[in-house]
Design a protein around this motif. Structure first.
Motif, PDB file in Angstrom:
ATOM      1  N   SER A 128      56.710  49.956  33.448  1.00  0.00           N
ATOM      2  CA  SER A 128      58.084  49.588  33.777  1.00  0.00           C
ATOM      3  C   SER A 128      58.177  49.058  35.208  1.00  0.00           C
ATOM      4  O   SER A 128      58.791  48.030  35.471  1.00  0.00           O
ATOM      5  N   VAL A 129      57.577  49.781  36.125  1.00  0.00           N
ATOM      6  CA  VAL A 129      57.640  49.372  37.526  1.00  0.00           C
ATOM      7  C   VAL A 129      56.838  48.085  37.736  1.00  0.00           C
ATOM      8  O   VAL A 129      57.230  47.216  38.514  1.00  0.00           O
ATOM      9  N   PHE A 130      55.756  47.977  37.010  1.00  0.00           N
ATOM     10  CA  PHE A 130      54.958  46.748  37.054  1.00  0.00           C
ATOM     11  C   PHE A 130      55.839  45.556  36.663  1.00  0.00           C
ATOM     12  O   PHE A 130      55.828  44.517  37.322  1.00  0.00           O
ATOM     13  N   GLN A 131      56.616  45.745  35.624  1.00  0.00           N
ATOM     14  CA  GLN A 131      57.523  44.671  35.204  1.00  0.00           C
ATOM     15  C   GLN A 131      58.537  44.378  36.297  1.00  0.00           C
ATOM     16  O   GLN A 131      58.882  43.228  36.561  1.00  0.00           O
ATOM     17  N   LYS A 191      51.943  32.924  38.977  1.00  0.00           N
ATOM     18  CA  LYS A 191      50.672  33.618  38.715  1.00  0.00           C
ATOM     19  C   LYS A 191      50.662  34.938  39.475  1.00  0.00           C
ATOM     20  O   LYS A 191      50.823  34.969  40.687  1.00  0.00           O
ATOM     21  N   PHE A 192      50.478  36.010  38.753  1.00  0.00           N
ATOM     22  CA  PHE A 192      50.422  37.307  39.407  1.00  0.00           C
ATOM     23  C   PHE A 192      48.983  37.808  39.428  1.00  0.00           C
ATOM     24  O   PHE A 192      48.229  37.557  38.501  1.00  0.00           O
ATOM     25  N   ASP A 193      48.687  38.532  40.477  1.00  0.00           N
ATOM     26  CA  ASP A 193      47.390  39.205  40.502  1.00  0.00           C
ATOM     27  C   ASP A 193      47.637  40.600  39.935  1.00  0.00           C
ATOM     28  O   ASP A 193      48.303  41.430  40.560  1.00  0.00           O
ATOM     29  N   PHE A 194      47.101  40.817  38.751  1.00  0.00           N
ATOM     30  CA  PHE A 194      47.416  42.053  38.040  1.00  0.00           C
ATOM     31  C   PHE A 194      47.105  43.278  38.905  1.00  0.00           C
ATOM     32  O   PHE A 194      47.893  44.206  39.027  1.00  0.00           O
ATOM     33  N   LYS A 195      45.934  43.218  39.529  1.00  0.00           N
ATOM     34  CA  LYS A 195      45.492  44.385  40.274  1.00  0.00           C
ATOM     35  C   LYS A 195      46.418  44.682  41.453  1.00  0.00           C
ATOM     36  O   LYS A 195      46.871  45.814  41.647  1.00  0.00           O
ATOM     37  N   GLU A 196      46.712  43.640  42.173  1.00  0.00           N
ATOM     38  CA  GLU A 196      47.590  43.793  43.323  1.00  0.00           C
ATOM     39  C   GLU A 196      48.939  44.369  42.886  1.00  0.00           C
ATOM     40  O   GLU A 196      49.465  45.302  43.487  1.00  0.00           O
ATOM     41  N   LEU A 197      49.428  43.803  41.806  1.00  0.00           N
ATOM     42  CA  LEU A 197      50.754  44.190  41.332  1.00  0.00           C
ATOM     43  C   LEU A 197      50.770  45.629  40.817  1.00  0.00           C
ATOM     44  O   LEU A 197      51.708  46.381  41.065  1.00  0.00           O
ATOM     45  N   VAL A 198      49.703  46.002  40.156  1.00  0.00           N
ATOM     46  CA  VAL A 198      49.682  47.342  39.578  1.00  0.00           C
ATOM     47  C   VAL A 198      49.559  48.381  40.711  1.00  0.00           C
ATOM     48  O   VAL A 198      50.133  49.466  40.645  1.00  0.00           O
ATOM     49  N   HIS A 199      48.867  48.002  41.762  1.00  0.00           N
ATOM     50  CA  HIS A 199      48.784  48.926  42.903  1.00  0.00           C
ATOM     51  C   HIS A 199      50.140  49.060  43.591  1.00  0.00           C
ATOM     52  O   HIS A 199      50.550  50.164  43.954  1.00  0.00           O
ATOM     53  N   ILE A 210      41.068  48.607  33.979  1.00  0.00           N
ATOM     54  CA  ILE A 210      41.781  47.638  33.132  1.00  0.00           C
ATOM     55  C   ILE A 210      42.221  46.422  33.934  1.00  0.00           C
ATOM     56  O   ILE A 210      42.343  45.328  33.412  1.00  0.00           O
ATOM     57  N   ALA A 211      42.442  46.612  35.208  1.00  0.00           N
ATOM     58  CA  ALA A 211      42.824  45.480  36.051  1.00  0.00           C
ATOM     59  C   ALA A 211      41.667  44.496  36.165  1.00  0.00           C
ATOM     60  O   ALA A 211      41.867  43.291  36.271  1.00  0.00           O
ATOM     61  N   GLU A 212      40.474  45.039  36.118  1.00  0.00           N
ATOM     62  CA  GLU A 212      39.311  44.159  36.280  1.00  0.00           C
ATOM     63  C   GLU A 212      38.735  43.692  34.946  1.00  0.00           C
ATOM     64  O   GLU A 212      37.831  42.862  34.913  1.00  0.00           O
ATOM     65  N   LEU A 213      39.257  44.243  33.903  1.00  0.00           N
ATOM     66  CA  LEU A 213      38.748  43.921  32.570  1.00  0.00           C
ATOM     67  C   LEU A 213      38.735  42.413  32.332  1.00  0.00           C
ATOM     68  O   LEU A 213      39.731  41.726  32.581  1.00  0.00           O
ATOM     69  N   ASP A 214      37.601  41.943  31.877  1.00  0.00           N
ATOM     70  CA  ASP A 214      37.513  40.512  31.580  1.00  0.00           C
ATOM     71  C   ASP A 214      38.144  40.307  30.206  1.00  0.00           C
ATOM     72  O   ASP A 214      37.538  40.598  29.179  1.00  0.00           O
ATOM     73  N   PHE A 215      39.361  39.818  30.231  1.00  0.00           N
ATOM     74  CA  PHE A 215      40.139  39.826  28.997  1.00  0.00           C
ATOM     75  C   PHE A 215      39.950  38.527  28.247  1.00  0.00           C
ATOM     76  O   PHE A 215      40.735  37.596  28.355  1.00  0.00           O
TER      77      PHE A 215
END
Ligand code: SF4
Lengths: 433, 473
Positions: free
Chosen positions: B81-84, B187-195, B245-250
């Motif tokens: 939720s907060v990530f969103q 473009k978001f950096d998932f890792k940055e955003l999740v932190h 999961i942030a680094e997961l090669d999706f």
């Protein structure tokens, strides 16, 4: 009728083009040459009789579809609506009336002569009657001959019906012809013309049946409407017509022997992915685009009902020169739109099976109630009897406002993808069995 | 490594993306408004779906732990939720810039421009914390996925508090600014955003009570029982998993595009499928006994018959007229000055159904006003209107061959409770009580799901991503 493509000029196309050019030039000179003009319609049209009196035929529906192909119908329809014809009226009629309102300039750019005779021989569609009433008002000097053609309600043509029609021909129609042309009816001449008709009909059937080949060398709908021109309109009965079909047959046969696919406006098709039977007239305003959706996806039409509006010859009927009047009466009653619904279903079922079609597609015409009535029933029946997937699209004859490219393309794409999936599943089931 | 498949359904009003795994399970969903720019909308939906998928993978990886420690589930849900919200914030700033820019260009007179700018600043200051609060505490992210809807509601609220003369100019500024802001893919950096989200959560949990009685208890299912001490601990123990999961090669193995705008997708021809087939396939996957599918989307309605494999055997769809589709409902909502979401609930209050003649978008407005003038109640008119839509759909269904058991209803309109009510009524009236009617919470995603499932079954197709060897996500 215009040719599909100038680049690939087969001999038959050249012949047809010349035939048409000659006819329109004759029409434009009718006043000078003193030839009389007869306006009539395609279904069950009595061309041999018209020729027997040396009259020149004009087909308002053909003019309308030509206007559609040349992008003129939209304007004509609007003009007809301006004088009070409702939005729901058959667009062939409105297009024809609009053309009249705009000076009656025909497909070749020349003014069409006024009719000396209005001959109505197909009465299966109520619109035709009304259309005729309108024509009668527009051309008050023309004679009117109305031949009441019984509908095959019980699925067969009876002797009474034939007698009824012959009586009308003798007492009503022929005297009108005689009056207009000042010529006496010559049965021998009619017989001679009918002999030519039989010959052309024989070739025509052979051509249509070529589509039973895999791959099919012809497209029996989009190209079929060009092929059917001479026999269904002004030429059946003429020696040129026989020539044309003889040549066309030769070409088609050659293609079949070489296992070639149909020719499209953009060249030869490469792969036959789907074989379809189609019911209903094509859309004329966007004819090329419409056709393109099919050939781009590898869909070949192997049989169609529309090419039978001028006669269902492939089911055995031939003109009979020995009984000319009975013969033309029977012909008149036998055209596709005079068949009752069970007969139509039987015919389509036969096509699907004999031509090994993968699917059956209906193009339902918005402004033509006559052709569209019963199509959903036909659809369900064919689905049940043959098991092939049935597709349904909607467009119009010549009203560009009723052709939605995106919608039709979407439906057709979905339909073709559906056919493809079915093929895969059927193959898998076969492997498993 | 797990393989993933993507389905993108580019609808006329919303774009949906679904990612599935090799077991056809949905692991990621993304949705956004489709406005002028289709390919951006598709990209946004796809980004959303990949973020969502990362969280799904996280939950999957921690399945056992989550069972043992329910507070993990709560934490991950909060985190998403907060990530969103973090994404939302960036977009909101982008919108802010756009508003200022529009204001600068639009108001040539200096004082007027300054006044407007001040109002805009005040508006933003007012609604920003509200939105944050709703994301953090009221689960806004899962209630509404549309950026435009969320901000417009708040914006409207603030504008309405101001002097009436300001309404016109401020709404004009809004109209000119929202589309460019919405139609930009950020473009978001998932890792940055999740932190960032984790830090934000720390703040949130600070306000939770400290452990009192038994902070070792593992029965933390309900939020009421959550304690700060637990969460300090949770965030630390999950950090490694979250980084994973942030680094997961999706990598997306294959994809299929479908929907109204599918031809605009940068997918190769083999990866494009009609939405009719996709909706049917998706609906059938969720409810395998489905034999009839009704899909009401933004622009069109389709009645589809499927076989036991989920393959389409016949279908009918509306002609070029979009009467009775989602767009029509949107139009009605505008006409009544209420939001689309309120329409269904209001219709549910109907005491009777007023007979509506026209499901035509063009005529509906006039008819609506006329009926109101005749003294009909809004709810009753809306009841009739919803019923009329379903009657139209019933005729398409009849044309396609009727309703067979089971019957599945898909598409965006399936979220409208009044539509569901009348559909149930009319299906039963016409086809008997024995028809099972399925409506899934994911009904709007059925087309994208079907697409992803087709993608999984067609791995030979040439992928743009596969060609360059780059991951698509
Ligand atoms: S059959 Fe159809 S197209 Fe022909 S005249 Fe009648 S309504 Fe028009």
């Amino acid at each position: 009728m215009a040719n599909p493509k100038e680049a690939v000029k087969e001999k038959s196309m050249v012949i047809q083009k010349e035939m048409l050019a000659k006819q329109f030039s004759e029409l434009s000179k009718a006043k000078e040459t003193g030839k009389k003009v007869c306006y009539t319609f395609v279904p069950g049209n009595l061309i041999e009789l018209i020729m027997a009196f040396d009259m020149l035929p004009v087909y308002p529906e053909i003019n309308a579809l030509q206007s559609g192909m040349r992008k003129k119908s939209g304007g004509y329809i609007k003009d007809a609506e301006k004088v009070g014809h409702s939005e729901d009226v058959c667009t062939y009629v409105k297009c024809d009336i609009g053309m009249f309102l705009n000076g009656n300039i025909g497909p070749t750019g020349e003014k069409l002569p006024e009719p000396d005779l209005l001959l109505l021989s197909y009465t299966g569609c109520f619109t035709f009657l009304k259309w005729f009433e309108n024509l009668n008002r527009l051309y008050p000097n023309a004679e009117v001959a109305m031949l009441h053609t019984p509908y095959q309600e019980d699925g067969k043509i009876t002797q009474e019906q034939i007698d009824y029609m012959v009586k009308q021909l003798k007492e009503e129609v022929i005297p009108k012809f005689e009056k207009v042309t000042g010529k006496k009816f010559d049965p021998a001449k009619l017989t001679g013309l009918l002999q030519n008709s039989v010959e052309a009909e024989n070739y025509w059937v052979k051509i249509l049946e070529m589509a039973k080949n895999k791959p099919s060398p012809i497209d029996a709908y989009f190209a079929g409407v060009y092929y059917m021109g001479p026999i269904n309109t002004s030429f059946r009965g003429s020696p040129e017509c026989v020539e044309y079909y003889k040549e066309l047959y030769k070409e088609v046969k050659e293609r079949a022997d070489k296992k070639l696919l149909p020719v499209t406006p953009e060249g030869e098709m490469e792969k036959e992915r789907f074989r379809l039977v189609v019911e209903g007239p094509p859309n004329w305003t966007n004819f090329r685009e419409f056709w393109k959706i099919f050939y781009d996806l590898g869909a070949v039409i192997v049989a169609s009902t529309y090419t039978k509006v001028g006669g269902v010859y492939d089911q055995g009927y031939r003109q009979d020169p020995s009984k000319p009047l009975e013969s033309i009466a029977t012909y008149c009653m036998g055209c596709y739109t005079n068949l009752n619904l069970p007969q139509r279903v039987d015919l389509i079922e036969k096509y699907v099976k004999e031509y090994k079609a993968d699917g059956f597609l209906i193009n339902s015409i918005k402004s033509c109630n006559s052709f569209s009535a019963g199509q959903l029933m036909i659809m369900r029946e064919i689905e049940q009897r043959t098991g092939v997937p049935v597709g349904f699209i909607e467009s119009d004859l010549v009203d560009p406002r009723y052709f939605s490219y995106a919608n039709i393309k979407n439906r057709l794409e979905s339909y073709f993808q559906m056919l493809e999936q079915r093929k895969i599943i059927l193959e898998q089931e076969q492997v498993q069995a | 490594m797990s393989k993933y498949y993507l389905g993108v359904d580019l609808g006329s009003t919303t774009s949906k993306a679904v990612i599935i795994n090799e077991a056809d399970e949905i692991i990621g969903r993304g949705i956004t408004n489709t406005r002028a720019n289709y390919s951006v909308a598709a990209d946004i939906a796809r980004d959303e779906a990949t973020y969502n998928a990362r969280f799904s993978v996280l939950k999957k990886n921690l399945e056992d732990e989550i069972k043992a420690k329910p507070e993990y589930r709560k934490y991950i849900a909060d985190l998403e939720s907060v990530f969103q919200y973090e994404q939302f914030k960036v977009k909101l700033d982008r919108l802010g810039e756009e508003l200022v820019k529009t204001c600068d260009n639009f108001f040539t007179e200096k004082t007027l421009r300054e006044t407007m700018l001040n109002h805009l600043r005040a508006i933003r200051r007012a609604f920003k914390p509200k939105i944050k609060h709703d994301y953090l505490y009221n689960d806004l992210g899962s209630r509404n996925q549309f950026f435009r809807d969320i901000v417009s509601e708040k914006y409207n609220e603030e504008v309405n508090k101001l002097d009436a003369t300001l309404f016109e100019p401020l709404m004009t500024v809004w109209d000119k600014s929202i589309s460019p802001a919405e139609n930009e893919r950020i473009k978001f950096d998932f890792k940055e955003l999740v932190h960032k989200a984790m830090d934000e959560l720390k703040e949130k949990y600070k306000n939770l009570p400290e452990s009192s009685l038994d902070n070792k208890s593992v029965h933390f299912d309900a939020e009421m029982n959550l304690l700060r001490g637990n969460f300090d601990h949770v965030s630390d123990t999950l950090r490694k998993h979250i980084d994973d999961i942030a680094e997961l090669d999706f990598e997306i193995e294959n994809m299929t595009g479908t929907g109204y705008g599918r031809a605009l997708l940068p997918f190769p021809q083999e990866c494009i499928r009609s939405e009719i087939l996709c909706h049917a396939f998706g609906a059938h996957a969720v409810f395998p006994e489905t034999r009839t599918v009704l899909d009401i989307g933004g622009q069109d309605t389709k009645a589809i018959q499927v076989d036991k494999y989920g393959l389409v055997t016949s279908f009918q769809m509306n002609d070029r007229c979009a009467a009775g589709c989602g767009r029509y409902l949107g139009y009605i909502a505008d006409e009544l000055s209420i939001s689309l979401n309120e329409l269904g609930p209001l219709a549910m209050e109907a005491q009777k159904e007023v007979n509506i003649c026209s499901t035509c978008t063009v005529f509906a407005g006039a008819e609506l006003r006329e009926l109101t003038n005749l003294g009909e109640k809004r709810a009753d008119i809306l009841g009739g209107l919803h019923k009329a839509i379903i009657m139209r759909a019933m005729s398409l269904i009849a044309r396609s061959g009727g309703v067979f058991n089971e019957f599945t209803f898909t598409g965006g309109v399936a979220r409208n409770p009044a539509v569901i009510k009348y559909l149930g009524q009319l299906v039963r009236e016409n086809y008997g009580d024995n028809i099972k009617i399925n409506i899934h919470t994911d009904s709007i995603f059925m087309g994208a799901l079907g697409g992803a499932m087709f993608a999984r079954r067609n791995i030979k197709a040439d992928l743009p991503g596969a060609k360059t060897g780059k991951a698509v996500a």
